[in-house]
Enzyme design. Structure first.
Site, PDB file in Angstrom:
ATOM      1  N   HIS A 186     -66.121 -27.153   0.589  1.00  0.00           N
ATOM      2  CA  HIS A 186     -64.953 -26.351   0.234  1.00  0.00           C
ATOM      3  C   HIS A 186     -64.148 -27.050  -0.853  1.00  0.00           C
ATOM      4  CE1 HIS A 186     -64.869 -23.918   4.242  1.00  0.00           C
ATOM      5  NE2 HIS A 186     -66.017 -23.817   3.598  1.00  0.00           N
ATOM      6  N   GLU A 232     -60.989 -27.731  -1.047  1.00  0.00           N
ATOM      7  CA  GLU A 232     -60.070 -28.736  -0.513  1.00  0.00           C
ATOM      8  C   GLU A 232     -60.825 -30.029  -0.203  1.00  0.00           C
ATOM      9  OE1 GLU A 232     -58.881 -24.682   1.312  1.00  0.00           O
ATOM     10  OE2 GLU A 232     -60.707 -25.690   0.677  1.00  0.00           O
ATOM     11  N   CYS A 234     -59.492 -23.401   5.739  1.00  0.00           N
ATOM     12  CA  CYS A 234     -60.113 -23.143   7.028  1.00  0.00           C
ATOM     13  C   CYS A 234     -59.735 -24.268   8.002  1.00  0.00           C
ATOM     14  CB  CYS A 234     -61.632 -23.073   6.872  1.00  0.00           C
ATOM     15  SG  CYS A 234     -62.398 -24.690   6.542  1.00  0.00           S
ATOM     16  N   CYS A 290     -61.024 -27.834   6.780  1.00  0.00           N
ATOM     17  CA  CYS A 290     -60.203 -28.364   5.692  1.00  0.00           C
ATOM     18  C   CYS A 290     -58.796 -28.695   6.172  1.00  0.00           C
ATOM     19  CB  CYS A 290     -60.161 -27.373   4.530  1.00  0.00           C
ATOM     20  SG  CYS A 290     -61.755 -27.202   3.697  1.00  0.00           S
TER      21      CYS A 290
END
Length: 153
Positions: A85, A87, A113, A116
């Protein structure tokens, strides 16, 4: 000499950083969702990240999407994906280059999410700015418990 008027078409800091996060997202190699993240401290950019496969590994644009092939709905089974991801990549880039992000803010084109969010909490990030929501109630609950504001711009 006086500083230019901030109201003359000049974005404020939050708008400026979110625009950059959207630009970072254009580098994404994900077939489902293009996400960008920007870690900022004292109005200085420390790190950026976009979602995609690890460096040197074939990405979904060339190999196809495992999640699509397996009919995995968005928000489920995050581990079944070639990519990281945005992040995660921003946090990893800061660590790779030895840059402390403790006390920083993160700008994300989408709400983080749960995976993260847990990384953000442990990295010492103090505030999250998002452009778009993401349906993850556990992430929201943990961020609230950690007293990390989630600000939608």
């Amino acid at each position: 000499m006086n500083a230019p008027d901030a109201g003359a078409g000049r974005p404020d800091w939050q708008e400026y950083f979110m625009q950059i996060a959207h630009l970072v997202a254009t580098r994404s190699t994900c077939l489902r969702r293009r996400v960008g993240a920007l870690i900022v401290k004292e109005n200085r950019i420390l790190s950026t990240g976009y979602n995609g496969a690890p460096s040197g590994i074939g990405h979904c644009l060339s190999r196809g999407c495992i999640r699509e092939a397996m009919n995995i709905p968005s928000g489920e089974r995050h581990e079944l994906c070639r990519g990281l991801h945005a992040e995660q990549n921003a946090i990893i880039q800061a660590a790779y280059h030895g840059v402390s992000i403790n006390g920083a803010d993160i700008y994300c084109t989408n709400q983080p999410c749960i995976i993260c969010s847990k990384m953000i909490i442990n990295a010492g990030i103090r505030k999250i700015y998002i452009a778009d929501a993401y349906p993850d109630s556990l992430a929201e609950e943990m961020l609230q418990e950690a007293a990390i504001p989630l600000v939608r711009l």
